[in-house]
Design a protein around this motif. Structure first.
Motif, PDB file in Angstrom:
ATOM      1  N   ARG A 116      11.995  -0.695   3.722  1.00  5.56           N
ATOM      2  CA  ARG A 116      11.965  -1.999   3.063  1.00  5.56           C
ATOM      3  C   ARG A 116      13.378  -2.568   2.999  1.00  5.56           C
ATOM      4  O   ARG A 116      14.313  -1.832   2.694  1.00  5.56           O
ATOM      5  CB  ARG A 116      11.431  -1.867   1.627  1.00  5.56           C
TER       6      ARG A 116
ATOM      7  N   ALA B 294       2.859 -10.965  -1.802  1.00  6.57           N
ATOM      8  CA  ALA B 294       2.532  -9.598  -2.203  1.00  6.57           C
ATOM      9  C   ALA B 294       2.868  -8.593  -1.104  1.00  6.57           C
ATOM     10  O   ALA B 294       3.397  -7.519  -1.368  1.00  6.57           O
ATOM     11  CB  ALA B 294       1.047  -9.506  -2.565  1.00  6.57           C
ATOM     12  N   TYR B 295       2.552  -8.956   0.165  1.00  8.27           N
ATOM     13  CA  TYR B 295       2.629  -7.979   1.253  1.00  8.27           C
ATOM     14  C   TYR B 295       3.439  -8.501   2.447  1.00  8.27           C
ATOM     15  O   TYR B 295       3.479  -9.713   2.695  1.00  8.27           O
ATOM     16  CB  TYR B 295       1.220  -7.627   1.738  1.00  8.27           C
TER      17      TYR B 295
ATOM     18  N   GLN C  11       2.722  -8.526   5.536  1.00  6.32           N
ATOM     19  CA  GLN C  11       1.882  -9.273   6.480  1.00  6.32           C
ATOM     20  C   GLN C  11       1.904 -10.766   6.182  1.00  6.32           C
ATOM     21  O   GLN C  11       1.726 -11.600   7.072  1.00  6.32           O
ATOM     22  CB  GLN C  11       0.417  -8.815   6.422  1.00  6.32           C
ATOM     23  N   GLU C  12       2.075 -11.095   4.906  1.00  3.07           N
ATOM     24  CA  GLU C  12       2.062 -12.502   4.506  1.00  3.07           C
ATOM     25  C   GLU C  12       3.346 -13.212   4.944  1.00  3.07           C
ATOM     26  O   GLU C  12       3.323 -14.397   5.244  1.00  3.07           O
ATOM     27  CB  GLU C  12       1.811 -12.606   3.000  1.00  3.07           C
TER      28      GLU C  12
ATOM     29  N   VAL D 106       9.098  -9.941  -1.151  1.00  7.15           N
ATOM     30  CA  VAL D 106       7.828  -9.212  -1.027  1.00  7.15           C
ATOM     31  C   VAL D 106       7.680  -8.265  -2.218  1.00  7.15           C
ATOM     32  O   VAL D 106       8.455  -7.330  -2.387  1.00  7.15           O
ATOM     33  CB  VAL D 106       7.791  -8.401   0.290  1.00  7.15           C
TER      34      VAL D 106
ATOM     35  N   GLY E 168       5.304  -6.105  -2.933  1.00  9.27           N
ATOM     36  CA  GLY E 168       4.746  -4.783  -2.657  1.00  9.27           C
ATOM     37  C   GLY E 168       3.371  -4.583  -3.274  1.00  9.27           C
ATOM     38  O   GLY E 168       2.873  -3.461  -3.360  1.00  9.27           O
ATOM     39  N   GLY E 169       2.730  -5.673  -3.699  1.00  8.69           N
ATOM     40  CA  GLY E 169       1.389  -5.586  -4.281  1.00  8.69           C
ATOM     41  C   GLY E 169       1.208  -6.689  -5.311  1.00  8.69           C
ATOM     42  O   GLY E 169       2.026  -7.607  -5.398  1.00  8.69           O
TER      43      GLY E 169
ATOM     44  N   THR F 107       1.374 -15.969  -3.921  1.00 14.14           N
ATOM     45  CA  THR F 107       0.373 -14.902  -4.007  1.00 14.14           C
ATOM     46  C   THR F 107      -1.023 -15.507  -3.828  1.00 14.14           C
ATOM     47  O   THR F 107      -1.212 -16.695  -4.063  1.00 14.14           O
ATOM     48  CB  THR F 107       0.452 -14.184  -5.374  1.00 14.14           C
TER      49      THR F 107
END
Ligand SMILES: [Zn+2]
Length: 197
Positions: free
Chosen positions: A54, A84-85, A87-88, A104, A106-107, A140
């Protein structure tokens, strides 16, 4: 039954989500049947994953201390999009209309899954906001957890001297976006709004 090295390959495929014993075996045979060049590329790619971590600033993926976005001096450093991720980030980059920075988490905060603010990169977000930061865009998803997380972030960002906005619609989930999704995403970014009290 099979040589141990082949069994090992089947076993690691089986650790992937949605891959059962039968599929894992099929994948292992497929790797075995690759030509020499493709097989070398496959092994190199898997080995390369061990260098991925990361970004210490934004939480996106990188093989260095900082990711390509954070290192890019041509990006607009006054805006941070919070997702959040990883991929976004890839999805927004693919849409190609945004030139600011990312963060990011992380969730998402989730009471169901037992994910709390301390489990996410929220402290790091607060710490990186400085006088050059003009706006934080909460991108988000529009799921319950996504909304909860946005509300929480809006609250903790109140003490900071930044404009906090929210996407007009939720972010299309996942790494692969079709053309329609990209347009929706660009529209959602352009039509961002302040969070209502
Ligand atoms: Zn970064």
């Amino acid at each position: 039954m099979y040589p141990i090295d082949f069994d090992n390959l089947i076993n690691i495929f089986q650790k992937l989500p949605g891959v059962g014993a039968k599929t894992a075996q099929r994948y292992a045979f497929a790797v075995l049947d690759l030509n020499e060049e493709d097989r070398a590329a496959y092994i190199a790619a898997i080995e390369g994953i061990s260098r991925i971590r990361r970004c210490e600033v934004c939480g996106f993926l990188t093989a260095d201390d900082k990711c390509e976005v954070c290192k890019d001096s041509s990006r607009d450093r006054s805006i941070i999009v919070v997702v959040a991720y990883p991929q976004e980030v890839a999805a927004i980059e693919k849409a190609g209309n945004y030139h600011g920075l990312y963060h990011v988490l992380g969730g998402l905060i989730s009471s169901n899954k037992g994910v709390f603010p301390d489990d996410l990169m929220i402290e790091q977000l607060l710490n990186r906001i400085d006088e050059s930061t003009r706006e934080v865009i909460l991108a988000t998803s529009s799921t319950m957890d996504g909304e909860m997380t946005a509300l929480y972030l809006d609250k903790v960002l109140k003490n900071k001297d930044v404009l906090v906005t929210r996407l007009a619609h939720g972010l299309p989930m996942g790494a692969s976006l079709d053309y329609a999704d990209e347009l929706t995403l660009i529209k959602a970014l352009n039509n961002r709004r302040r969070i209502e009290e």
